[in-house]
Write a protein that holds these residues in place. Structure first.
Motif, PDB file in Angstrom:
ATOM      1  N   THR B  31       0.810  -1.212   0.000  1.00 32.35           N
ATOM      2  CA  THR B  31       0.000   0.000   0.000  1.00 32.35           C
ATOM      3  C   THR B  31       0.851   1.273   0.000  1.00 32.35           C
ATOM      4  O   THR B  31       0.380   2.331  -0.393  1.00 32.35           O
ATOM      5  CB  THR B  31      -0.953   0.033   1.209  1.00 32.35           C
ATOM      6  N   ARG B  32       2.104   1.149   0.449  1.00 32.38           N
ATOM      7  CA  ARG B  32       2.934   2.364   0.440  1.00 32.38           C
ATOM      8  C   ARG B  32       3.401   2.637  -0.990  1.00 32.38           C
ATOM      9  O   ARG B  32       3.446   1.730  -1.811  1.00 32.38           O
ATOM     10  CB  ARG B  32       4.164   2.190   1.341  1.00 32.38           C
ATOM     11  N   GLY B  33       3.734   3.882  -1.247  1.00 32.97           N
ATOM     12  CA  GLY B  33       4.249   4.218  -2.564  1.00 32.97           C
ATOM     13  C   GLY B  33       3.147   4.332  -3.592  1.00 32.97           C
ATOM     14  O   GLY B  33       1.970   4.291  -3.274  1.00 32.97           O
ATOM     15  N   ILE B  34       3.603   4.472  -4.879  1.00 34.18           N
ATOM     16  CA  ILE B  34       2.625   4.669  -5.945  1.00 34.18           C
ATOM     17  C   ILE B  34       2.548   3.412  -6.784  1.00 34.18           C
ATOM     18  O   ILE B  34       3.552   2.931  -7.311  1.00 34.18           O
ATOM     19  CB  ILE B  34       3.033   5.863  -6.833  1.00 34.18           C
ATOM     20  N   THR B  35       1.340   2.858  -6.897  1.00 39.23           N
ATOM     21  CA  THR B  35       1.131   1.681  -7.716  1.00 39.23           C
ATOM     22  C   THR B  35       0.269   2.065  -8.905  1.00 39.23           C
ATOM     23  O   THR B  35      -0.741   2.744  -8.736  1.00 39.23           O
ATOM     24  CB  THR B  35       0.395   0.586  -6.913  1.00 39.23           C
ATOM     25  N   VAL B  36       0.680   1.650 -10.096  1.00 36.78           N
ATOM     26  CA  VAL B  36      -0.112   1.968 -11.279  1.00 36.78           C
ATOM     27  C   VAL B  36      -0.676   0.695 -11.870  1.00 36.78           C
ATOM     28  O   VAL B  36       0.039  -0.284 -12.056  1.00 36.78           O
ATOM     29  CB  VAL B  36       0.725   2.714 -12.331  1.00 36.78           C
ATOM     30  N   LEU B  37      -1.995   0.683 -12.132  1.00 36.21           N
ATOM     31  CA  LEU B  37      -2.615  -0.401 -12.886  1.00 36.21           C
ATOM     32  C   LEU B  37      -2.659   0.063 -14.324  1.00 36.21           C
ATOM     33  O   LEU B  37      -3.264   1.076 -14.649  1.00 36.21           O
ATOM     34  CB  LEU B  37      -4.052  -0.651 -12.406  1.00 36.21           C
ATOM     35  N   LYS B  38      -1.980  -0.718 -15.183  1.00 27.87           N
ATOM     36  CA  LYS B  38      -1.857  -0.281 -16.551  1.00 27.87           C
ATOM     37  C   LYS B  38      -2.564  -1.282 -17.447  1.00 27.87           C
ATOM     38  O   LYS B  38      -2.642  -2.463 -17.113  1.00 27.87           O
ATOM     39  CB  LYS B  38      -0.346  -0.195 -16.855  1.00 27.87           C
ATOM     40  N   GLY B  39      -3.105  -0.805 -18.540  1.00 26.08           N
ATOM     41  CA  GLY B  39      -3.768  -1.727 -19.460  1.00 26.08           C
ATOM     42  C   GLY B  39      -4.682  -0.969 -20.383  1.00 26.08           C
ATOM     43  O   GLY B  39      -5.075   0.153 -20.089  1.00 26.08           O
ATOM     44  N   SER B 178      -1.035  17.440 -16.391  1.00 28.99           N
ATOM     45  CA  SER B 178      -0.798  16.062 -15.966  1.00 28.99           C
ATOM     46  C   SER B 178       0.476  15.989 -15.144  1.00 28.99           C
ATOM     47  O   SER B 178       0.521  15.331 -14.100  1.00 28.99           O
ATOM     48  CB  SER B 178      -0.665  15.138 -17.176  1.00 28.99           C
ATOM     49  N   ARG B 179       1.503  16.687 -15.618  1.00 28.47           N
ATOM     50  CA  ARG B 179       2.769  16.650 -14.883  1.00 28.47           C
ATOM     51  C   ARG B 179       2.612  17.272 -13.507  1.00 28.47           C
ATOM     52  O   ARG B 179       3.097  16.743 -12.508  1.00 28.47           O
ATOM     53  CB  ARG B 179       3.861  17.360 -15.683  1.00 28.47           C
ATOM     54  N   GLU B 180       1.925  18.423 -13.479  1.00 35.06           N
ATOM     55  CA  GLU B 180       1.682  19.065 -12.174  1.00 35.06           C
ATOM     56  C   GLU B 180       0.969  18.112 -11.226  1.00 35.06           C
ATOM     57  O   GLU B 180       1.321  17.993 -10.050  1.00 35.06           O
ATOM     58  CB  GLU B 180       0.821  20.316 -12.353  1.00 35.06           C
ATOM     59  N   LEU B 181      -0.059  17.422 -11.781  1.00 36.09           N
ATOM     60  CA  LEU B 181      -0.836  16.501 -10.955  1.00 36.09           C
ATOM     61  C   LEU B 181       0.065  15.418 -10.386  1.00 36.09           C
ATOM     62  O   LEU B 181       0.004  15.092  -9.197  1.00 36.09           O
ATOM     63  CB  LEU B 181      -1.947  15.864 -11.786  1.00 36.09           C
ATOM     64  N   LEU B 182       0.959  14.884 -11.275  1.00 44.89           N
ATOM     65  CA  LEU B 182       1.835  13.810 -10.803  1.00 44.89           C
ATOM     66  C   LEU B 182       2.779  14.308  -9.720  1.00 44.89           C
ATOM     67  O   LEU B 182       3.088  13.575  -8.771  1.00 44.89           O
ATOM     68  CB  LEU B 182       2.614  13.223 -11.980  1.00 44.89           C
ATOM     69  N   THR B 183       3.205  15.573  -9.834  1.00 40.60           N
ATOM     70  CA  THR B 183       4.047  16.135  -8.777  1.00 40.60           C
ATOM     71  C   THR B 183       3.277  16.164  -7.456  1.00 40.60           C
ATOM     72  O   THR B 183       3.802  15.768  -6.402  1.00 40.60           O
ATOM     73  CB  THR B 183       4.468  17.570  -9.146  1.00 40.60           C
ATOM     74  N   LEU B 184       2.005  16.615  -7.539  1.00 42.21           N
ATOM     75  CA  LEU B 184       1.189  16.663  -6.316  1.00 42.21           C
ATOM     76  C   LEU B 184       1.024  15.263  -5.728  1.00 42.21           C
ATOM     77  O   LEU B 184       1.136  15.064  -4.513  1.00 42.21           O
ATOM     78  CB  LEU B 184      -0.191  17.245  -6.634  1.00 42.21           C
ATOM     79  N   ASP B 190       4.936  11.156  -0.504  1.00 46.28           N
ATOM     80  CA  ASP B 190       5.964  11.515   0.466  1.00 46.28           C
ATOM     81  C   ASP B 190       5.391  11.647   1.866  1.00 46.28           C
ATOM     82  O   ASP B 190       6.050  11.367   2.856  1.00 46.28           O
ATOM     83  CB  ASP B 190       6.624  12.850   0.076  1.00 46.28           C
ATOM     84  N   GLN B 191       4.114  12.130   1.915  1.00 47.73           N
ATOM     85  CA  GLN B 191       3.493  12.279   3.240  1.00 47.73           C
ATOM     86  C   GLN B 191       3.043  10.931   3.802  1.00 47.73           C
ATOM     87  O   GLN B 191       2.457  10.869   4.880  1.00 47.73           O
ATOM     88  CB  GLN B 191       2.256  13.194   3.136  1.00 47.73           C
ATOM     89  N   GLY B 192       3.259   9.844   3.048  1.00 50.98           N
ATOM     90  CA  GLY B 192       2.962   8.526   3.585  1.00 50.98           C
ATOM     91  C   GLY B 192       1.660   7.936   3.103  1.00 50.98           C
ATOM     92  O   GLY B 192       1.243   6.875   3.562  1.00 50.98           O
ATOM     93  N   LYS B 193       0.981   8.632   2.163  1.00 50.81           N
ATOM     94  CA  LYS B 193      -0.249   8.058   1.643  1.00 50.81           C
ATOM     95  C   LYS B 193       0.092   6.977   0.616  1.00 50.81           C
ATOM     96  O   LYS B 193       1.032   7.130  -0.174  1.00 50.81           O
ATOM     97  CB  LYS B 193      -1.087   9.124   0.923  1.00 50.81           C
TER      98      LYS B 193
END
Ligand SMILES: Nc1ncnc2c1ncn2[C@@H]1O[C@H](COP(=O)(O)OP(=O)(O)O)[C@@H](O)[C@H]1O
Ligand SMILES: [Mg+2]
Lengths: 377, 222, 334
Positions: B31-39, B178-184, B190-193
């Motif tokens: 659950t930590r970090g960023i997980t992408v479901l791609k397809g 999109s890039r701005e969003l990804l930065t957010l 980073d805050q642990g979400k």
């Protein structure tokens, strides 16, 4: 508890905001709703105050009236009966009354002529009910000419008009003294129209009545409570009739409400989907929707009831007094006495808010169970 | 840790238009970090995200979140889990028209009945963090795409969830936004979400901050 | 049948309520047959969603019933002018054999609905819904109650014949008369008031024990039901006399009139609410050992009992005050 109230507060706030965002959609519903309440409430308020009024008037009338019957029809009662009635135990004060009807071809209406017990008018003078005065265009000091039973013209000076506060009853009234009455109608000197009794102990009224019909078998005692009962039954029945007619209107309203509640726009559906997706529970949506219904109902109910109140008590129920009062030429300018009670409000509730709510339960539930994942599609 | 055990999702079961959106999926997700479901479109990403986020229940199989079984909870309890654990960012921002930005952000908290003053402060704090304080009292339909997306993020954060779920968040944004969003989103990580994103946008799954990519095809792992 | 708006409203309301309950019972049967929480099928999801509808229907029937109970009494009050011998609602209810059963059924429906909703509220706290089957089975028992009520009420109104001479509180509740009502009224006020006080003490003791220790909830509910009966009896045979300040006026409905400052509402509202809460608490105690509900019932039951005790206290306080402030001396100087 606090959190429960707070949650209801949030839901109410949301539902009010949601109503405010779509005023046009709800306006029609509120109008129809309020009209229904208005019709029902007017009927109830009006007949209720009629009933109240006649009860007030009758409260002052005697407990027991004795009429003579001849071949089953009301006949004049001999003055000698007064003494015989005096021998019955429990009978207090008693006196004979003189009253009758007079058809005035000039205005094609029936007057009630009556000899008042206290302070009868002087010879040749009368006191007139407002209806008669209005129909004839008379005011105090004028003369009223009528043809007596023998065909002779009789002229009465109008001493005063009767007070209007019990106009429903006194409107067609004409008060005169006993000599004038007997002469005008050519009324036998040893007879009265009927006899009135006061009974000392109100509990004994029925017993006294029984004794009278034994002692004077050709008479019929009439009890005040019986008159009251008949009045009540008649008023209740008339109200009921109007309500039966209005039940059709109520059903139409139910269908309308159902249709309105189920015909959610795509926008509203999407909104509910969003709410559910971001964490609202089905129950929360249900409650929010019921708050919405409650706000609509309250608005319509108050609006309809207020309008009915104004209609009945300030405009004397102009819209349908003819139906409820019966046609009369001497149309009383009746000002109903304001009167509101729990029975009325509860009855109204069951004819308006209750059907509205029932009609909307299933549509609201259908909306509330929208799939929360719908917004992702 | 989210664990999926033979999870399937079928729509219109038993009818002629039966669709198996997800089939027999076995998977463990950090659950930590960023997980992408791609397809590709129609591969079952949204259906899977909906099940993970307690928006819908699998037709069969089990889902465990941190050891707790979620998949057989009735709706009432799924909702409780959902609103305390997950925040959602949708492809079509899904803000409610006619309500102000502030009201939109506070909405997910209503059923939890927090103190009104505190809720307001919290919402205003979030709006400030995402440079929207100027917009707080504007109606949501007047926002630009980027502002709407940031409002949606604030709304997703109002109940302080552990996991943010974003379904194709860049589909309605240009590359810059999109890039701005990804930065957010990176900042949130980073805050642990924990972040779960579905996307077929290379900008997303090729982004440096992404911890892992799960590829789906026809409802199965590719 | 007198065709007044109130009577039309009562019949329509009861008819609608029983239709709604029959509808709810139909859904309940489906749930009893097909409920399977472990399944993720669309049918199970549909059933779960039906539970919201059923609870809503029952809640509305319950609310409607409460109002129709009031309307029923008001209406009887108003009709009393049309019956020879009837001076208030009592006389009208007495006009034919269906009056009192209708009132009784309405009250039973009120308690059944309240208890069911409380039980439902508890069950909704546990993710495995352990009470689904008993809960919906109970609902199947409530539906016939509603049908009985609508029938009894229709029979009552149909058989109402204004030419009938009926007996009112004066004679019905007079000790010389026969029947249950007369016996109730004929009770020595001292005895009924003492019984009321005693049952109040017993209730307080069990209630406090349940509230503090969480034990004896069933007993508390039983005592509450008993107290409810005793309280109604005591109102008729004792408290009413003190309110009317008349040694033979026993009517339980005249208390609701403006002439007596509406004290009836002050007595009945807390009494009914307190009894309903106690019954709900007692009902949930039956399932106190269900694993997922244990903790919830241990908190909710005593809390409901506490609330119920407060309401009972209000009732007792008002009743005591009414007796003390009265100028009527029945018991003699004590
Ligand atoms: N509510 C639904 N009813 C019927 N079919 C659906 C529904 N939702 C999704 N599907 C179908 O399930 C498959 C997977 O869809 P989805 O999960 O939205 O994939 P993706 O998000 O990867 O595009 C698609 O074939 C889609 O048509
Ligand atoms: Mg998708």
């Amino acid at each position: 508890m606090i959190s429960f109230l707070r949650r209801q507060g949030y839901l109410l706030e949301y539902s009010l905001a949601s109503l405010a965002r779509r005023p046009g959609k709800h306006l029609g519903l509120v109008l129809v709703y309020a009209t229904l309440v208005f019709l029902l409430a007017s009927t109830l308020l009006f007949t209720q105050s009629l009933r109240q009024e006649s009860a007030l008037v009758l409260a002052e009338s005697p407990e027991l009236i004795v009429q003579r019957l001849l071949a089953g029809r009301h006949d004049l009662i001999p003055a000698s009966y007064l003494e015989q009635l005096g021998t019955i135990r429990g009978v207090g004060e008693r006196y004979g009354r003189l009253w009758g009807y007079f058809y005035d071809p000039a205005v094609r209406a029936n007057y009630t002529l009556m000899v008042p017990r206290a302070a009868p008018p002087a010879a040749g003078e009368v006191q007139l009910g407002a209806g008669v005065a209005r129909a004839r265009g008379l005011s105090p000091g004028d003369y009223l000419s009528l043809r007596s039973a023998r065909g002779e013209p009789f002229s009465f000076r109008i001493a005063a008009l009767l007070p209007a506060d019990t106009e429903l009853v006194s409107s067609d009234l004409m008060l005169l003294n006993a000599q004038d009455f007997r002469r005008f109608f050519d009324f036998p000197a040893d007879r009265f129209t009927d006899i009135v009794l006061r009974v000392r102990n109100p509990v004994e009224v029925r017993k006294v009545a029984e004794k009278i019909s034994l002692a004077l078998p050709d008479t019929r005692p009439i009890l005040r409570e019986e008159i009251l009962r008949t009045y009540d039954a008649v008023f209740g029945w008339r109200q009921g009739l109007v309500f039966v007619l209005l039940t059709g209107a109520m059903l139409a309203f139910v269908i309308f409400a159902w249709d309105r509640a189920s015909g959610l726009s795509g926008e509203e559906r999407r909104e509910i989907g969003i709410l559910k997706a971001i964490g609202w529970e089905t129950g929360d949506v249900l409650r929010m929707k019921f708050w919405e219904g409650a706000a609509l109902s309250l608005t319509a109910f108050l609006l309809g009831y207020l309008l009915a109140y104004v209609h009945v008590f300030h405009f004397a129920a102009v819209l349908f007094a003819p139906v409820l009062k019966g046609w009369a030429v001497l149309y009383p300018d009746f000002r109903p006495v304001p009167f509101v009670d729990g029975l009325q409000v509860a009855t109204l509730f069951f004819f308006s808010v209750f059907p509205y709510t029932v009609a909307t339960i299933i549509p609201i539930w259908r909306a509330a169970i929208t799939d929360p994942d719908q917004v992702m599609r | 840790m989210i664990r999926l055990d033979a999870v399937s999702k079928v729509y219109n079961q038993g009818r002629h238009n039966e669709v198996w959106a997800v089939r027999d999926l076995r998977l463990e997700l950090e659950t930590r970090g960023i997980t992408v479901l791609k397809g590709p479109s129609g591969s079952g990403k949204t259906s899977l995200l909906a099940m993970l986020g307690c928006l819908s229940r699998p037709s069969s199989g089990r889902i465990h979140l941190e050891g707790r079984l979620l998949s057989n909870l009735p709706e009432r309890f799924m909702t409780q889990v959902r609103r305390s654990t997950f925040g959602f960012i949708f492809q079509r921002f899904n803000l409610i028209r006619g309500l102000t930005v502030l009201e939109n952000v506070m909405l997910p908290a209503y059923p939890l009945a927090p103190d009104p003053g505190r809720l307001r402060d919290q919402a205003l704090g979030l709006l400030r963090q995402f440079r929207l304080e100027e917009r707080a009292h504007n109606k949501s339909e007047w926002l630009s795409g980027g502002e709407a997306q940031r409002t949606a993020i604030c709304r997703a954060l109002i109940n302080d969830p552990a996991i943010i779920i974003a379904d194709e968040p860049t589909a309605n944004l240009d590359s810059q936004l999109s890039r701005e969003l990804l930065t957010l989103i990176g900042e949130l990580a980073d805050q642990g979400k924990g972040i779960l994103i579905s996307s077929h946008d290379p900008l997303v799954f090729d982004h440096a901050r992404v911890s892992r990519v799960v590829e789906l095809r026809d409802g199965r792992l590719a | 049948m007198p065709l007044t708006p109130a009577i039309l409203a009562l019949n329509l309301a009861s008819l609608t309520q029983s239709l709604l309950l029959v509808l709810a019972a139909g859904f309940a049967i489906q749930i009893l047959r097909h409920w399977d929480l472990s399944s993720g099928s669309e049918r199970q999801l549909g059933l779960e969603r039906r539970t919201y509808l059923i609870a809503t229907l029952v809640a509305w029937v319950f609310g409607g019933n409460l109002l129709s109970l009031l309307l029923f009494v008001y209406n009887a009050e108003q009709l009393s002018t049309q019956f020879v011998g009837a001076m208030c609602a009592t006389g009208v209810l007495n006009a034919n054999p269906w009056g009192w059963p209708t009132l009784g059924l309405k009250i039973s429906l009120f308690f059944a609905g309240a208890a069911w909703l409380i039980l439902n509220g508890v069950d909704n706290q546990a993710p495995d819904y352990p009470l689904v089957r008993p809960k919906y089975a109970l609902l199947l028992l409530i539906a016939p109650l509603a049908l009985a009520e609508v029938t009894a009420q229709a029979l009552f109104f149909t058989a109402l014949n204004p030419d009938l001479i009926t007996s009112c509180c004066g004679s019905l509740f007079s000790p010389e008369g026969g029947g249950v009502a007369a016996e109730i009224a004929g009770l020595d006020p001292a005895v009924s008031l003492a019984a009321l006080a005693l049952s109040g003490l017993a209730l307080l003791a069990t209630g406090l024990r349940y509230w503090r220790r969480g034990r004896g909830g069933g007993l508390f509910a039983l005592l509450a039901a008993l107290t409810f009966g005793i309280a109604l009896t005591a109102i008729v045979s004792g408290v009413a006399l003190y309110v009317y300040e008349h040694p033979h006026h026993h009517c339980p409905f005249c208390l609701l009139k403006s002439g007596h400052d509406f004290v009836g509402y002050g007595l009945y509202v807390p009494l009914f609410a307190a009894t309903a809460l106690a019954l709900g608490a007692g009902l949930m105690e039956v399932w106190r050992s269900a694993p997922s509900l244990k903790a919830i019932i241990a908190i909710r039951g005593p809390r409901l009992a506490g609330l119920s005790l407060i309401l009972f206290a209000l009732f007792y306080g008002l009743a005591t005050w009414l007796v003390l402030r009265s100028n009527l001396l029945l018991l003699g100087p004590i």
